[in-house]
Design a protein around this motif. Structure first.
Motif, PDB file in Angstrom:
ATOM      1  N   GLU A 188      30.068  40.522  15.268  1.00 57.76           N
ATOM      2  CA  GLU A 188      30.661  40.019  16.509  1.00 57.76           C
ATOM      3  C   GLU A 188      29.855  38.826  17.023  1.00 57.76           C
ATOM      4  O   GLU A 188      28.710  38.600  16.617  1.00 57.76           O
ATOM      5  CB  GLU A 188      30.680  41.125  17.571  1.00 57.76           C
ATOM      6  CG  GLU A 188      31.698  42.216  17.300  1.00 57.76           C
ATOM      7  CD  GLU A 188      33.105  41.778  17.641  1.00 57.76           C
ATOM      8  OE1 GLU A 188      33.263  40.804  18.409  1.00 57.76           O
ATOM      9  OE2 GLU A 188      34.055  42.413  17.131  1.00 57.76           O
ATOM     10  N   PHE A 189      30.435  38.087  17.976  1.00 58.74           N
ATOM     11  CA  PHE A 189      29.772  36.893  18.485  1.00 58.74           C
ATOM     12  C   PHE A 189      28.678  37.251  19.485  1.00 58.74           C
ATOM     13  O   PHE A 189      28.685  38.320  20.109  1.00 58.74           O
ATOM     14  CB  PHE A 189      30.778  35.943  19.134  1.00 58.74           C
ATOM     15  CG  PHE A 189      31.402  36.465  20.404  1.00 58.74           C
ATOM     16  CD1 PHE A 189      30.776  36.283  21.637  1.00 58.74           C
ATOM     17  CD2 PHE A 189      32.626  37.121  20.368  1.00 58.74           C
ATOM     18  CE1 PHE A 189      31.350  36.743  22.808  1.00 58.74           C
ATOM     19  CE2 PHE A 189      33.220  37.593  21.540  1.00 58.74           C
ATOM     20  CZ  PHE A 189      32.578  37.405  22.759  1.00 58.74           C
ATOM     21  N   ALA A 190      27.722  36.354  19.614  1.00 60.95           N
ATOM     22  CA  ALA A 190      26.656  36.462  20.616  1.00 60.95           C
ATOM     23  C   ALA A 190      26.585  35.139  21.364  1.00 60.95           C
ATOM     24  O   ALA A 190      26.770  34.070  20.779  1.00 60.95           O
ATOM     25  CB  ALA A 190      25.320  36.779  19.955  1.00 60.95           C
ATOM     26  N   ARG A 191      26.299  35.218  22.663  1.00 60.70           N
ATOM     27  CA  ARG A 191      26.243  33.990  23.447  1.00 60.70           C
ATOM     28  C   ARG A 191      25.331  34.190  24.658  1.00 60.70           C
ATOM     29  O   ARG A 191      25.093  35.322  25.098  1.00 60.70           O
ATOM     30  CB  ARG A 191      27.643  33.577  23.908  1.00 60.70           C
ATOM     31  CG  ARG A 191      28.350  34.634  24.744  1.00 60.70           C
ATOM     32  CD  ARG A 191      29.743  34.199  25.148  1.00 60.70           C
ATOM     33  NE  ARG A 191      30.380  35.200  26.025  1.00 60.70           N
ATOM     34  CZ  ARG A 191      31.484  35.000  26.722  1.00 60.70           C
ATOM     35  NH1 ARG A 191      32.118  33.838  26.644  1.00 60.70           N
ATOM     36  NH2 ARG A 191      31.987  35.953  27.500  1.00 60.70           N
ATOM     37  N   ILE A 192      24.811  33.077  25.145  1.00 58.10           N
ATOM     38  CA  ILE A 192      24.010  33.052  26.363  1.00 58.10           C
ATOM     39  C   ILE A 192      24.710  32.124  27.347  1.00 58.10           C
ATOM     40  O   ILE A 192      25.094  31.002  26.996  1.00 58.10           O
ATOM     41  CB  ILE A 192      22.578  32.561  26.092  1.00 58.10           C
ATOM     42  CG1 ILE A 192      21.888  33.465  25.062  1.00 58.10           C
ATOM     43  CG2 ILE A 192      21.768  32.518  27.380  1.00 58.10           C
ATOM     44  CD1 ILE A 192      20.504  32.975  24.650  1.00 58.10           C
ATOM     45  N   GLY A 193      24.879  32.586  28.576  1.00 57.24           N
ATOM     46  CA  GLY A 193      25.566  31.799  29.588  1.00 57.24           C
ATOM     47  C   GLY A 193      24.605  31.246  30.627  1.00 57.24           C
ATOM     48  O   GLY A 193      23.655  31.923  31.037  1.00 57.24           O
ATOM     49  N   VAL A 194      24.842  30.019  31.047  1.00 58.73           N
ATOM     50  CA  VAL A 194      24.085  29.385  32.128  1.00 58.73           C
ATOM     51  C   VAL A 194      25.055  29.171  33.288  1.00 58.73           C
ATOM     52  O   VAL A 194      26.025  28.424  33.167  1.00 58.73           O
ATOM     53  CB  VAL A 194      23.463  28.053  31.670  1.00 58.73           C
ATOM     54  CG1 VAL A 194      22.742  27.377  32.831  1.00 58.73           C
ATOM     55  CG2 VAL A 194      22.490  28.295  30.509  1.00 58.73           C
ATOM     56  N   MET A 195      24.766  29.834  34.388  1.00 58.65           N
ATOM     57  CA  MET A 195      25.697  29.905  35.518  1.00 58.65           C
ATOM     58  C   MET A 195      25.028  29.379  36.780  1.00 58.65           C
ATOM     59  O   MET A 195      23.935  29.826  37.131  1.00 58.65           O
ATOM     60  CB  MET A 195      26.115  31.370  35.717  1.00 58.65           C
ATOM     61  CG  MET A 195      26.886  31.675  36.968  1.00 58.65           C
ATOM     62  SD  MET A 195      27.088  33.483  37.156  1.00 58.65           S
ATOM     63  CE  MET A 195      27.969  33.547  38.705  1.00 58.65           C
ATOM     64  N   PRO A 196      25.628  28.446  37.493  1.00 61.00           N
ATOM     65  CA  PRO A 196      25.074  28.043  38.790  1.00 61.00           C
ATOM     66  C   PRO A 196      24.890  29.265  39.685  1.00 61.00           C
ATOM     67  O   PRO A 196      25.686  30.219  39.615  1.00 61.00           O
ATOM     68  CB  PRO A 196      26.130  27.086  39.347  1.00 61.00           C
ATOM     69  CG  PRO A 196      26.833  26.558  38.141  1.00 61.00           C
ATOM     70  CD  PRO A 196      26.852  27.682  37.153  1.00 61.00           C
ATOM     71  N   ARG A 197      23.857  29.256  40.524  1.00 59.69           N
ATOM     72  CA  ARG A 197      23.481  30.455  41.272  1.00 59.69           C
ATOM     73  C   ARG A 197      24.675  31.134  41.946  1.00 59.69           C
ATOM     74  O   ARG A 197      24.840  32.346  41.847  1.00 59.69           O
ATOM     75  CB  ARG A 197      22.431  30.096  42.330  1.00 59.69           C
ATOM     76  CG  ARG A 197      21.956  31.274  43.162  1.00 59.69           C
ATOM     77  CD  ARG A 197      20.978  32.164  42.404  1.00 59.69           C
ATOM     78  NE  ARG A 197      19.710  31.477  42.262  1.00 59.69           N
ATOM     79  CZ  ARG A 197      19.124  31.214  41.098  1.00 59.69           C
ATOM     80  NH1 ARG A 197      19.695  31.583  39.968  1.00 59.69           N
ATOM     81  NH2 ARG A 197      17.972  30.594  41.043  1.00 59.69           N
ATOM     82  N   HIS A 198      25.515  30.365  42.627  1.00 59.99           N
ATOM     83  CA  HIS A 198      26.666  30.940  43.327  1.00 59.99           C
ATOM     84  C   HIS A 198      27.971  30.536  42.634  1.00 59.99           C
ATOM     85  O   HIS A 198      29.001  30.355  43.298  1.00 59.99           O
ATOM     86  CB  HIS A 198      26.669  30.494  44.790  1.00 59.99           C
ATOM     87  CG  HIS A 198      25.574  31.104  45.609  1.00 59.99           C
ATOM     88  ND1 HIS A 198      25.781  32.128  46.495  1.00 59.99           N
ATOM     89  CD2 HIS A 198      24.240  30.851  45.653  1.00 59.99           C
ATOM     90  CE1 HIS A 198      24.640  32.469  47.067  1.00 59.99           C
ATOM     91  NE2 HIS A 198      23.686  31.698  46.573  1.00 59.99           N
ATOM     92  N   GLY A 199      27.924  30.430  41.315  1.00 62.40           N
ATOM     93  CA  GLY A 199      29.091  30.003  40.560  1.00 62.40           C
ATOM     94  C   GLY A 199      30.071  31.121  40.287  1.00 62.40           C
ATOM     95  O   GLY A 199      29.933  32.253  40.763  1.00 62.40           O
ATOM     96  N   ASP A 200      31.108  30.799  39.495  1.00 59.52           N
ATOM     97  CA  ASP A 200      32.106  31.779  39.089  1.00 59.52           C
ATOM     98  C   ASP A 200      32.272  31.721  37.574  1.00 59.52           C
ATOM     99  O   ASP A 200      31.517  31.023  36.881  1.00 59.52           O
ATOM    100  CB  ASP A 200      33.431  31.539  39.800  1.00 59.52           C
ATOM    101  CG  ASP A 200      33.992  30.134  39.563  1.00 59.52           C
ATOM    102  OD1 ASP A 200      33.559  29.465  38.600  1.00 59.52           O
ATOM    103  OD2 ASP A 200      34.860  29.702  40.343  1.00 59.52           O
ATOM    104  N   ALA A 201      33.257  32.436  37.046  1.00 60.76           N
ATOM    105  CA  ALA A 201      33.449  32.495  35.594  1.00 60.76           C
ATOM    106  C   ALA A 201      33.690  31.121  34.996  1.00 60.76           C
ATOM    107  O   ALA A 201      33.221  30.819  33.891  1.00 60.76           O
ATOM    108  CB  ALA A 201      34.603  33.432  35.269  1.00 60.76           C
ATOM    109  N   ASP A 202      34.415  30.270  35.702  1.00 65.40           N
ATOM    110  CA  ASP A 202      34.744  28.949  35.172  1.00 65.40           C
ATOM    111  C   ASP A 202      33.545  28.001  35.177  1.00 65.40           C
ATOM    112  O   ASP A 202      33.565  26.974  34.477  1.00 65.40           O
ATOM    113  CB  ASP A 202      35.882  28.327  35.984  1.00 65.40           C
ATOM    114  CG  ASP A 202      37.187  29.107  35.835  1.00 65.40           C
ATOM    115  OD1 ASP A 202      37.372  29.741  34.782  1.00 65.40           O
ATOM    116  OD2 ASP A 202      37.996  29.083  36.779  1.00 65.40           O
TER     117      ASP A 202
END
Length: 588
Positions: A344-358
């Protein structure tokens, strides 16, 4: 987690596929129970038990469990003796057996360590006409072990020790009954696991127990015991009494990670929770005063994966989505419902502190197992993630002949990893090395490399917490004794490593210094304690619980981080054995 205790895990609610691995009659029963027509009823029962079942029905179900099920203790091997539980103390005890000198600039405070301490003698197996199910090695009621460091008016140190079980709601249920009540739901024969899920839900409104045994969190002057399948439980630090669960004034009502992080500068607490039903993964930002959830976002995952930790940088949240899958469909095939799938795939996400899924920028990485993050920070256009990486998962057992091969499978997993070994053999699958990912926000490029070599497996990383989310020079980790762990089939940590993160070229391994413990002596819950008015990042001490299996005595070691390989600055001998556990914390 212990290697991270990671607590009882949520279960996937999904339709099971047929398999020839179990009898047709049982197969038909399972298919009926989890068919699309039954799932709404199961969901309603799980969330509304008090209005669905009359008291007489609950008593009948209790009588059925008493008649059909037999609880048995999982045996402790001689090499597992210090994983066995201990009794609570009635009150704190002053300690006088101190070797060495506790420095004058060591801060006053409380050193805590959480860990599993099963009640009623140990971990259980439940046997019935449906087969056997058992508690996982990370289960067991949470017990807080506390060391109190106070200075008297004469400047002399007064040190005391106490311990207490975390009294969750499910703990109180079994305490009142004076016997086990919840059926194990984590591993075992498929029909036994499914029947345990249903019976726990109908009788208690919960599929599994609340343990609060993994870590201790300090936020806004309050202390919480946590395991990620339920809400945190607040602890009175002076008495270790449990004050109740914490839902942030009703703002957070889902599972809560064992490793929430305080955001640099703002003091906000960044948390997340994974769940077997949608939304599978949500991120929450809790105000610095702990009074409200300032922001919450569903990241719109299309699968449920086990995620033990979240990272932060100055501006971002770092999300781990690695393929440790929670999927009940594999139960019908006689496999564990939690399984690492390297395909299966593996990923790391970088999200703005108060961001959303998009707003999340995702970076695909090579599939592997990551439970613990050392630190994350920003450098130029990159977000740097440093974590402990293994080729396989310690949470799941063998796929075939589970009861016959379980011990052998875990024993092989702790062996020293040999590059290129067959993954199906399980040899060295738990061998963990410190790894770095550099995620370029502008170009989308990923740079990946191991920072430590294959001399030692290491996990349970920690840093000077003043540098959480900021670039740091030093990290620390507990060193796995591969031989002792292989014999026990459970992780034992024979030392601590100091990681020099800035000493080593881009393609080279970093410098590592070791503080090895005496033979047959192992540590848990190690943390960094910063020196009062220290000027440098490593001005401070490592403090950890240790246990000598030759003498059966437990101590607390205090190690000078600047003279890391030297003998401990002080050792404090405890009046009783302290079992191996999971994560520690120091409260000033």
């Amino acid at each position: 987690m212990g290697t991270s205790n990671f607590g009882t895990l949520p279960l996937m609610r999904c339709t099971l596929e047929r398999s020839s691995s179990i009898p047709k009659k049982s197969n038909n029963l399972i298919s009926t129970l989890l068919s699309s027509s039954f799932k709404p009823l199961l969901r309603e029962l799980q969330h509304n038990v008090p209005t669905t079942l009359k008291e007489t029905s609950v008593r009948l179900l209790d009588a059925f469990v008493d008649l059909v099920y037999e609880f048995k203790d999982q045996p402790w091997l001689p090499s597992q003796a210090n994983f066995a539980p201990v009794e609570e103390r009635e009150e704190a005890i002053v300690l006088y057996n101190i070797h060495g000198i506790i420095p004058h600039d060591f801060p006053e405070g409380v050193y805590l360590r959480n860990g599993a301490n099963p009640i009623f003698g140990g971990l259980k197996i439940a046997e019935s006409i449906f087969g056997k199910s058992s508690q996982l090695w990370v289960e067991g009621e949470g017990m807080i072990h506390a060391m109190y460091f106070k200075k008297g008016s004469n400047g002399h140190w007064n040190i005391s020790y106490n311990n207490k079980l975390v009294q969750t709601g499910t703990f109180q249920v079994e305490k009142d009954r004076k016997r086990p009540a919840f059926l194990p739901t984590v591993e075992g024969d498929p029909l036994a696991v499914l029947s345990a899920i249903l019976l726990n839900s109908w009788r208690f409104g919960k599929m599994t127990k609340e343990y609060a045994n993994t870590s201790c969190l300090i936020h806004s002057g309050r202390v919480y015991a946590i395991t990620e399948n339920h809400l945190p439980f607040e602890i009175d630090i002076s008495t270790l009494q449990t004050l109740g669960s914490w839902d942030v004034n009703g703002g957070w009502t889902r599972p809560f990670t064992s490793h929430a992080k305080k955001a640099p500068h703002s003091g906000e607490l960044v948390t997340m929770g994974f769940d077997p039903q949608k939304p599978f993964f949500e991120v929450g930002i809790i105000s610095a005063d702990g009074q409200k959830v300032a922001h919450k976002a569903d990241l719109k995952f299309n699968r449920c994966t086990f995620c033990h930790e979240i990272g932060v940088t100055l501006r971002y949240n770092v999300i781990l989505d690695f393929p440790i899958m929670l999927d009940a469909r594999v139960l019908i095939k006689g496999k564990s419902f939690i399984k690492y799938d390297s395909k299966e795939f593996a990923r790391i996400g970088v999200m703005p502190r108060h961001g959303d899924a998009d707003s999340v920028t995702w970076f695909e990485v090579e599939p592997c197992v990551v439970f613990h993050i050392l630190n994350c920070y920003e450098e130029d256009n990159e977000v740097v993630v440093i974590a402990c990486r293994a080729p396989g998962s310690i949470l799941s057992g063998p796929d075939h002949d589970f009861w016959e091969t379980k011990n052998e499978w875990f024993s092989k997993g702790f062996k020293h990893f040999v590059q290129g070994s067959d993954e199906s053999s399980a040899d060295g699958l738990f061998f963990t090395r410190v790894h770095e990912w550099r995620l370029n926000i502008k170009s989308g490029q990923v740079k990946s490399r191991f920072l430590t070599g294959s001399q030692f497996s290491m996990d349970f990383p920690f840093i000077n917490e003043h540098f959480t989310g900021l670039k740091n020079q030093f990290g620390y980790a507990q060193i796995v004794d591969s031989n002792a762990s292989s014999v026990a089939g459970l992780a034992k940590y024979g030392g601590i490593a100091k990681l020099y993160l800035e000493e080593g070229e881009a393609e080279e391994l970093i410098k590592v210094e070791y503080h090895m413990l005496p033979r047959n002596t192992f540590c848990t819950g190690a943390v960094f304690v910063a020196k009062t008015c220290g000027n440098e990042e490593d001005d401070g001490w490592i403090i950890t619980f240790v246990h000598n299996e030759n003498t059966n005595k437990s101590q607390v070691y205090m190690i000078d981080a600047k003279h890391f390989s030297n003998e401990p600055t002080a050792t404090i001998t405890l009046p009783r054995r302290v079992p191996y556990g999971f994560h520690g914390a120091f409260i000033t």
